[in-house]
Motif scaffolding. Structure first.
Motif: not given
Length: 282
Positions: A68-83
């Motif tokens: 995202a810091a490079l200028g992208a629109r980013v969506t992140g997905v992960d199974i871990s609640d803590e993460a």
């Protein structure tokens, strides 16, 4: 989620706390322009300014923020609640906008594909595929959310290297159709890797970590991964095998060289420790 996935969610929740305890002041690291991306990812990603990027199995979001810091629109997905909780807080403290979702990735891909969401780049890296119970469903899901001309960027530890135990003894079947249960759960590989996986510094953090939750992994060979992507109608344009692992010191006696690359000791035969793959949707 299946029983396997629920076990892994619990195991990753506990391990994530230990991992981040060794990574210093990450918000300050990102505010100062830091990045956790290695040259292989940067080269394959290319210019991401204005691009819509999906980061699957994003863990605590460090690579997501770096993209995202490079200028992208980013969506992140992960199974871990803590993460995901950590990633969301880290994004807010860093001042870098990323949208994070807590879900099992194959289920999430199916849901957002049906909703019509599409991405120009899907990014997956480092120790991700071994947590997927169905590589074919994953490949179809990736293809379903890519826009026309969109690309999958995969940088992953080589499955052949995973046939060895920590002392380089050939121990595990490369061709392993059954789930692999670890009673020790997800370990503290960040502590074992030293500064290799801790760009913001490497405080001592949690010591003598023991995970109370078992984990379940799955073995996907190079042929299975490539075939799954081909059958999902993705065109593979690059497959590169590399004799080092980025950041991760997963075996005894590994030598750290330039760029936090970890190699087998000098004089030992080189084997593939990592691979990089690029595939596109027509």
């Amino acid at each position: 989620m299946t029983d396997y996935e629920e076990q892994n969610r619990k195991s990753w929740n506990v391990a994530t706390v230990a991992h981040n305890s060794h990574k210093g002041d990450q918000a300050a690291f990102f505010r100062d322009g830091g990045s956790t991306l290695f040259p292989e990812e940067l080269r394959l990603l290319g210019d991401v300014r204005g691009r819509n990027v999906l980061h699957l199995q994003c863990n605590s979001g460090q690579d997501s923020l770096s993209i995202a810091a490079l200028g992208a629109r980013v969506t992140g997905v992960d199974i871990s609640d803590e993460a995901i909780t950590f990633a969301t807080e880290l994004a807010a403290q860093s001042g870098i906008f990323v949208t994070f979702h807590r879900d099992e990735v194959i289920n999430w891909l199916h849901t957002v594909s049906a909703q019509g969401q599409r991405f120009e780049i899907v990014f997956v890296s480092y120790g991700a595929l071994c947590w997927l119970p169905d590589i074919n469903a994953w490949a179809r899901g990736v293809a379903s959310v890519l826009s026309s001309g969109g690309r999958l960027i995969l940088v992953e530890f080589h499955p052949f290297a995973m046939s060895f135990d920590e002392s380089w003894t050939l121990k595990y079947d490369y061709f392993c159709p059954d789930p692999i249960v670890s009673l020790d759960g997800v370990g503290d590989y960040v502590a074992a890797s030293g500064e290799g996986l801790a760009g913001a510094g490497h405080p001592e953090g949690v010591q003598d970590f023991a995970n109370p939750h078992p984990s379940v992994e799955f073995s996907w060979g190079i042929g299975q991964v490539v075939t799954a992507l081909i059958e999902a109608d993705l065109r593979i344009s690059r497959l590169e095998e590399l004799p080092y692992s980025n950041g991760w010191k997963g075996f005894d006696g590994m030598e750290q060289r330039d760029g936090r690359r970890m190699y087998r000791r000098a004089g030992q035969p080189a084997i593939p420790l990592m691979y990089a793959l690029e595939a596109a949707k027509a």
